[in-house]
Design a protein around this motif. Structure first.
Motif, PDB file in Angstrom:
ATOM      1  N   SER A  65       0.843  -1.191   0.000  1.00 62.61           N
ATOM      2  CA  SER A  65       0.000   0.000   0.000  1.00 62.61           C
ATOM      3  C   SER A  65       0.882   1.246   0.000  1.00 62.61           C
ATOM      4  CB  SER A  65      -0.877   0.013   1.256  1.00 62.61           C
ATOM      5  OG  SER A  65      -0.074   0.198   2.422  1.00 62.61           O
ATOM      6  N   CYS A  66       0.268   2.397  -0.289  1.00 58.81           N
ATOM      7  CA  CYS A  66       1.017   3.659  -0.288  1.00 58.81           C
ATOM      8  C   CYS A  66       1.648   3.906   1.078  1.00 58.81           C
ATOM      9  CB  CYS A  66       0.086   4.819  -0.644  1.00 58.81           C
ATOM     10  SG  CYS A  66      -0.222   4.991  -2.405  1.00 58.81           S
ATOM     11  N   LYS A  67       0.924   3.581   2.150  1.00 55.00           N
ATOM     12  CA  LYS A  67       1.448   3.845   3.492  1.00 55.00           C
ATOM     13  C   LYS A  67       2.647   2.956   3.791  1.00 55.00           C
ATOM     14  CE  LYS A  67      -1.000   2.919   7.292  1.00 55.00           C
ATOM     15  NZ  LYS A  67      -2.034   3.087   8.329  1.00 55.00           N
ATOM     16  N   GLU A  68       2.604   1.709   3.348  1.00 58.35           N
ATOM     17  CA  GLU A  68       3.751   0.812   3.543  1.00 58.35           C
ATOM     18  C   GLU A  68       4.958   1.305   2.761  1.00 58.35           C
ATOM     19  OE1 GLU A  68       2.450  -3.699   4.200  1.00 58.35           O
ATOM     20  OE2 GLU A  68       1.510  -2.805   2.437  1.00 58.35           O
ATOM     21  N   ARG A  69       4.717   1.801   1.538  1.00 59.56           N
ATOM     22  CA  ARG A  69       5.822   2.312   0.725  1.00 59.56           C
ATOM     23  C   ARG A  69       6.416   3.566   1.355  1.00 59.56           C
ATOM     24  NH1 ARG A  69       2.234   1.587  -3.663  1.00 59.56           N
ATOM     25  NH2 ARG A  69       2.471   3.711  -4.429  1.00 59.56           N
ATOM     26  N   LEU A  70       5.567   4.388   1.949  1.00 61.52           N
ATOM     27  CA  LEU A  70       6.046   5.587   2.627  1.00 61.52           C
ATOM     28  C   LEU A  70       6.928   5.218   3.814  1.00 61.52           C
ATOM     29  CD1 LEU A  70       5.906   8.693   2.877  1.00 61.52           C
ATOM     30  CD2 LEU A  70       3.880   8.386   4.317  1.00 61.52           C
ATOM     31  N   LEU A  71       6.484   4.254   4.600  1.00 66.69           N
ATOM     32  CA  LEU A  71       7.276   3.819   5.753  1.00 66.69           C
ATOM     33  C   LEU A  71       8.612   3.230   5.304  1.00 66.69           C
ATOM     34  CD1 LEU A  71       7.583   3.394   8.783  1.00 66.69           C
ATOM     35  CD2 LEU A  71       6.298   1.252   8.551  1.00 66.69           C
ATOM     36  N   LEU A  72       8.603   2.485   4.203  1.00 67.55           N
ATOM     37  CA  LEU A  72       9.844   1.893   3.691  1.00 67.55           C
ATOM     38  C   LEU A  72      10.872   2.959   3.315  1.00 67.55           C
ATOM     39  CD1 LEU A  72       8.750  -1.113   1.446  1.00 67.55           C
ATOM     40  CD2 LEU A  72      10.263  -1.195   3.421  1.00 67.55           C
ATOM     41  N   ILE A  73      10.404   4.090   2.786  1.00 71.54           N
ATOM     42  CA  ILE A  73      11.324   5.184   2.450  1.00 71.54           C
ATOM     43  C   ILE A  73      12.040   5.655   3.708  1.00 71.54           C
ATOM     44  CG2 ILE A  73      11.459   7.588   1.676  1.00 71.54           C
ATOM     45  CD1 ILE A  73       9.054   6.944  -0.166  1.00 71.54           C
ATOM     46  N   PHE A  74      11.287   5.844   4.785  1.00 74.62           N
ATOM     47  CA  PHE A  74      11.886   6.293   6.043  1.00 74.62           C
ATOM     48  C   PHE A  74      12.836   5.242   6.612  1.00 74.62           C
ATOM     49  CE2 PHE A  74       7.701   8.746   6.545  1.00 74.62           C
ATOM     50  CZ  PHE A  74       8.222   9.866   5.905  1.00 74.62           C
ATOM     51  N   VAL A  75      12.438   3.974   6.524  1.00 78.70           N
ATOM     52  CA  VAL A  75      13.268   2.884   7.056  1.00 78.70           C
ATOM     53  C   VAL A  75      14.609   2.821   6.315  1.00 78.70           C
ATOM     54  CG1 VAL A  75      13.466   0.358   7.184  1.00 78.70           C
ATOM     55  CG2 VAL A  75      11.371   1.489   7.961  1.00 78.70           C
ATOM     56  N   LYS A  76      14.566   2.942   4.988  1.00 76.81           N
ATOM     57  CA  LYS A  76      15.798   2.847   4.192  1.00 76.81           C
ATOM     58  C   LYS A  76      16.757   4.001   4.477  1.00 76.81           C
ATOM     59  CE  LYS A  76      13.805   0.264   0.327  1.00 76.81           C
ATOM     60  NZ  LYS A  76      13.364   0.335  -1.090  1.00 76.81           N
ATOM     61  N   GLU A  77      16.213   5.134   4.900  1.00 75.42           N
ATOM     62  CA  GLU A  77      17.050   6.304   5.153  1.00 75.42           C
ATOM     63  C   GLU A  77      17.431   6.453   6.622  1.00 75.42           C
ATOM     64  OE1 GLU A  77      18.488   8.326   3.142  1.00 75.42           O
ATOM     65  OE2 GLU A  77      17.618   7.590   1.273  1.00 75.42           O
ATOM     66  N   CYS A  78      17.189   5.415   7.428  1.00 76.79           N
ATOM     67  CA  CYS A  78      17.491   5.490   8.864  1.00 76.79           C
ATOM     68  C   CYS A  78      18.999   5.517   9.124  1.00 76.79           C
ATOM     69  CB  CYS A  78      16.899   4.282   9.590  1.00 76.79           C
ATOM     70  SG  CYS A  78      15.290   4.630  10.272  1.00 76.79           S
ATOM     71  N   CYS A  79      19.388   6.315  10.089  1.00 72.19           N
ATOM     72  CA  CYS A  79      20.771   6.334  10.559  1.00 72.19           C
ATOM     73  C   CYS A  79      20.823   5.546  11.866  1.00 72.19           C
ATOM     74  CB  CYS A  79      21.226   7.771  10.785  1.00 72.19           C
ATOM     75  SG  CYS A  79      22.900   7.880  11.441  1.00 72.19           S
ATOM     76  N   LYS A  80      21.514   4.401  11.830  1.00 73.97           N
ATOM     77  CA  LYS A  80      21.544   3.517  12.996  1.00 73.97           C
ATOM     78  C   LYS A  80      22.729   3.797  13.920  1.00 73.97           C
ATOM     79  CE  LYS A  80      19.313  -0.174  10.337  1.00 73.97           C
ATOM     80  NZ  LYS A  80      19.429  -1.563   9.838  1.00 73.97           N
ATOM     81  N   ASP A  81      23.444   4.885  13.640  1.00 73.42           N
ATOM     82  CA  ASP A  81      24.621   5.198  14.461  1.00 73.42           C
ATOM     83  C   ASP A  81      24.242   5.638  15.870  1.00 73.42           C
ATOM     84  OD1 ASP A  81      26.151   4.655  12.246  1.00 73.42           O
ATOM     85  OD2 ASP A  81      26.346   6.752  11.637  1.00 73.42           O
TER      86      ASP A  81
END
Length: 212
Positions: A135-151
């Protein structure tokens, strides 16, 4: 010109290319452009997008330093299909087709070129998969997840999103509009998958773990 011996690819390209220092929002190509040069991103993000007749933009991908583009037009001359421009100030190395043929004798260059093509292919395959099954909402969340800084983790549960997107950018990526994006961000906040703190978006550790 020789094939470059054992020079690292980016250093090799500096010896045989034209260096272009481009400002933010500078257009590199528009649809219909014919260009048989190869381009290498030395600095800055470069955006590739399609535009509808109504002016709506769909972002295909955003490439950073170390990536090539316009490879296909060298081997098979054709019109550029997308709008290509600098998201921020960028440095681009332009390699003409004659030099490109010489560079093809260099194994490191060929490997880097092939690796870049596979990276873009993977991005497009992921996008097709996302459009087909998420869904659009899942794709939106994936964008944020991929750009996460885990440092660094905040309050034991939250990670910063490195890249700052406007709501219009996000709408262009997932194929929605700004109003819908704002609504979905609100829903993701209510679900505690993300939060907005000091005008920054952070992703919850649990949301990140479910998608690792």
């Amino acid at each position: 010109m020789g094939s470059g011996g054992d020079l690292p690819v980016h250093e090799l390209l500096r010896t045989c290319s034209t260096r272009l220092c481009l400002p933010k929002d500078q257009t590199i190509h528009v649809p219909g452009t014919k260009d048989t040069n190869l381009y290498y991103i030395e600095e800055g993000p470069v955006r590739f997008s399609l535009n509808s007749y109504d002016g709506d933009e769909k972002i295909l991908y955003i490439l950073g330093p170390g990536n090539f583009f316009n490879e296909g037009s060298i081997c098979c001359p054709q019109e550029v299909m997308c709008h290509i421009y600098c998201e921020e100030s960028s440095v681009i190395l332009k390699v003409d087709s004659t030099v490109f043929r010489t560079l093809m004798k260099n194994a490191a260059f060929v490997e880097a070129l092939f690796r870049g093509l596979m990276c873009k292919n993977n991005l497009l395959e992921q996008e097709v998969s996302n459009i087909s099954f998420k869904s659009c909402k899942e794709r939106l969340l994936l964008i944020f997840v991929k750009e996460c800084c885990k440092d660094k983790i905040y309050d034991h549960d939250w990670y910063d999103v490195k890249k700052r997107y406007t709501h219009q950018d996000l709408a262009s990526i997932i194929g929605a509009n700004r109003v819908t994006v704002s609504k979905m961000i609100g829903e993701l906040c209510e679900e505690c998958q993300i939060r907005c703190l000091n005008r920054k978006i952070q992703v919850n550790r649990k949301a990140l773990k479910r998608r690792d």
